[in-house]
Write a protein that holds these residues in place. Structure first.
Motif, short mmCIF file in Angstrom:
data_model
loop_
_atom_site.label_atom_id
_atom_site.label_comp_id
_atom_site.label_asym_id
_atom_site.label_seq_id
_atom_site.Cartn_x
_atom_site.Cartn_y
_atom_site.Cartn_z
N VAL A 297 31.01 28.26 46.95
CA VAL A 297 31.21 29.48 46.18
C VAL A 297 32.29 30.32 46.85
O VAL A 297 32.32 30.45 48.08
N ILE A 298 33.16 30.90 46.04
CA ILE A 298 34.11 31.90 46.53
C ILE A 298 33.81 33.21 45.82
O ILE A 298 33.90 33.30 44.59
N ILE A 299 33.42 34.20 46.59
CA ILE A 299 33.12 35.53 46.05
C ILE A 299 34.42 36.34 46.03
O ILE A 299 35.03 36.58 47.07
N ALA A 300 34.86 36.72 44.84
CA ALA A 300 36.11 37.48 44.70
C ALA A 300 35.92 38.57 43.66
O ALA A 300 36.69 38.70 42.71
N VAL A 301 34.88 39.37 43.87
CA VAL A 301 34.48 40.34 42.85
C VAL A 301 35.24 41.66 42.92
O VAL A 301 35.10 42.52 42.05
N GLY A 302 36.05 41.84 43.97
CA GLY A 302 36.88 43.03 44.06
C GLY A 302 36.09 44.31 44.29
O GLY A 302 34.94 44.30 44.74
N VAL A 303 36.73 45.41 43.96
CA VAL A 303 36.12 46.73 44.10
C VAL A 303 36.39 47.54 42.83
O VAL A 303 37.24 47.20 42.02
N LYS A 304 35.64 48.59 42.71
CA LYS A 304 35.89 49.55 41.64
C LYS A 304 36.34 50.86 42.27
O LYS A 304 35.79 51.30 43.28
N HIS A 305 37.35 51.47 41.69
CA HIS A 305 37.76 52.80 42.14
C HIS A 305 36.75 53.82 41.62
O HIS A 305 36.40 53.81 40.44
N ARG A 306 36.31 54.67 42.52
CA ARG A 306 35.39 55.71 42.10
C ARG A 306 36.14 56.69 41.19
O ARG A 306 37.24 57.14 41.52
#
Length: 301
Positions: free
Chosen positions: A103-112
């Motif tokens: 598995v490669i986790i590449a879910v990124g981030v969200k800007h608040r």
């Protein structure tokens, strides 16, 4: 069973898929919302090699088309967890799940976001989250930076070198960033500071023209601007994976430049990883590193 399941279809996940498919591995990309990730909020990208200027949506479309042409499969679903079964992993989704070797986790981030009225309307078209990416579009113009931490101060420094005026808006009575950085900003004649105020609304018709501020004393004011940079923090999307990758104190995946996690066969790439620089190029670099590491893991099984 897949060789590699990639969670997230931003630049990290899409690059990982490209490298994995070119290595002959079966690949499934699972994305819950937007193909392309945060770069789709940028109307024009000028710092990605090979393109003098391209929109975030166009770049995302090119990346997606490329991995599909190479045979990667795509599933629109939300991953809610990863079960480590030793030689295999089970990726659990809201509609079921899939078995895979890695598995490669590449879910990124969200800007608040501020949550103010009009914010969604102007996202990527007057409201930006990245001065490095979009600062040049506001050269010679007046902008506001929302936030008072180190990220906001750094954004303001960069913008002060391009814009005629930069106004910082902080919700607290004081700034929380480093004192030395704040002193640098205070020494720049085109930077102004507003504290103890929050954005009530972003205003404009076809383009953003002003922001309405609500002050701590109950009064309101209007700030005329050409653009806004929101820098009030990032939210990693890693909570569902803390059992396999481990998280640092800020919620980022605890992994180094090798993109490996504490669980054999699980890798992490892109902005969701603990790192200093978060750009499209660094996310793509992570994707290639993670994919090659996953391929090598499979070949050594």
């Amino acid at each position: 069973m897949y060789d590699i399941i990639i969670i997230g279809a931003g630049p990290a996940g899409l690059t990982a898929a490209l490298y994995a498919r070119r290595a002959g591995k079966t690949v499934l990309i699972i994305e819950k919302s937007t193909f392309g990730g945060q770069m789709t909020f940028s109307p024009k990208i000028e710092n990605f090699p090979g393109s003098a200027a391209i929109s975030g949506n166009a770049l995302a479309d090119q990346m997606v088309s490329q991995v599909l042409e190479h045979g990667a499969e795509v599933e629109l679903d939300e991953v809610v967890g990863i079960e480590d079964r030793g030689a295999t992993k089970f990726v659990k989704t809201t509609s079921g799940g899939f078995e895979t070797k890695t598995v490669i986790i590449a879910v990124g981030v969200k800007h608040r976001k501020t949550g103010a009225e009009g914010e969604e309307k102007f996202l990527g078209d007057g409201i930006s989250f990245c001065a490095v990416c979009d600062g040049d579009f506001y050269a010679g113009k007046e902008v506001a930076v929302i936030g008072g931490g180190n990220s906001a101060l750094q954004e303001a420094i960069l913008l002060s070198e391009k814009c005629t005026k930069v106004t910082m808006v902080q919700n607290l009575p004081y700034f929380t960033g480093e004192a030395k950085t704040l002193e640098v900003l205070k020494g720049r004649p085109n930077v102004e500071f507003i504290t103890d105020a929050v954005v009530k609304s972003f205003n404009g018709d076809d383009a953003i023209r002003s922001v309405t501020l609500s002050h701590g004393d109950g009064n309101e004011s209007t700030l005329n601007i050409d653009g806004v940079f929101v820098a009030i923090g990032l939210i990693p999307s890693n909570k569902a994976f803390e059992n396999v990758c481990g998280l640092d104190t800020y919620g980022y995946a605890d992994s180094g430049e090798d993109c490996r996690t504490k669980t054999a066969g699980v890798f992490v790439a892109g902005d969701c990883r603990s790192k200093k620089i978060r750009q499209i190029t660094t996310a793509a670099a992570d994707g290639s590193v993670a994919a090659l590491a996953a391929c090598n893991y499979i070949d050594m099984m």
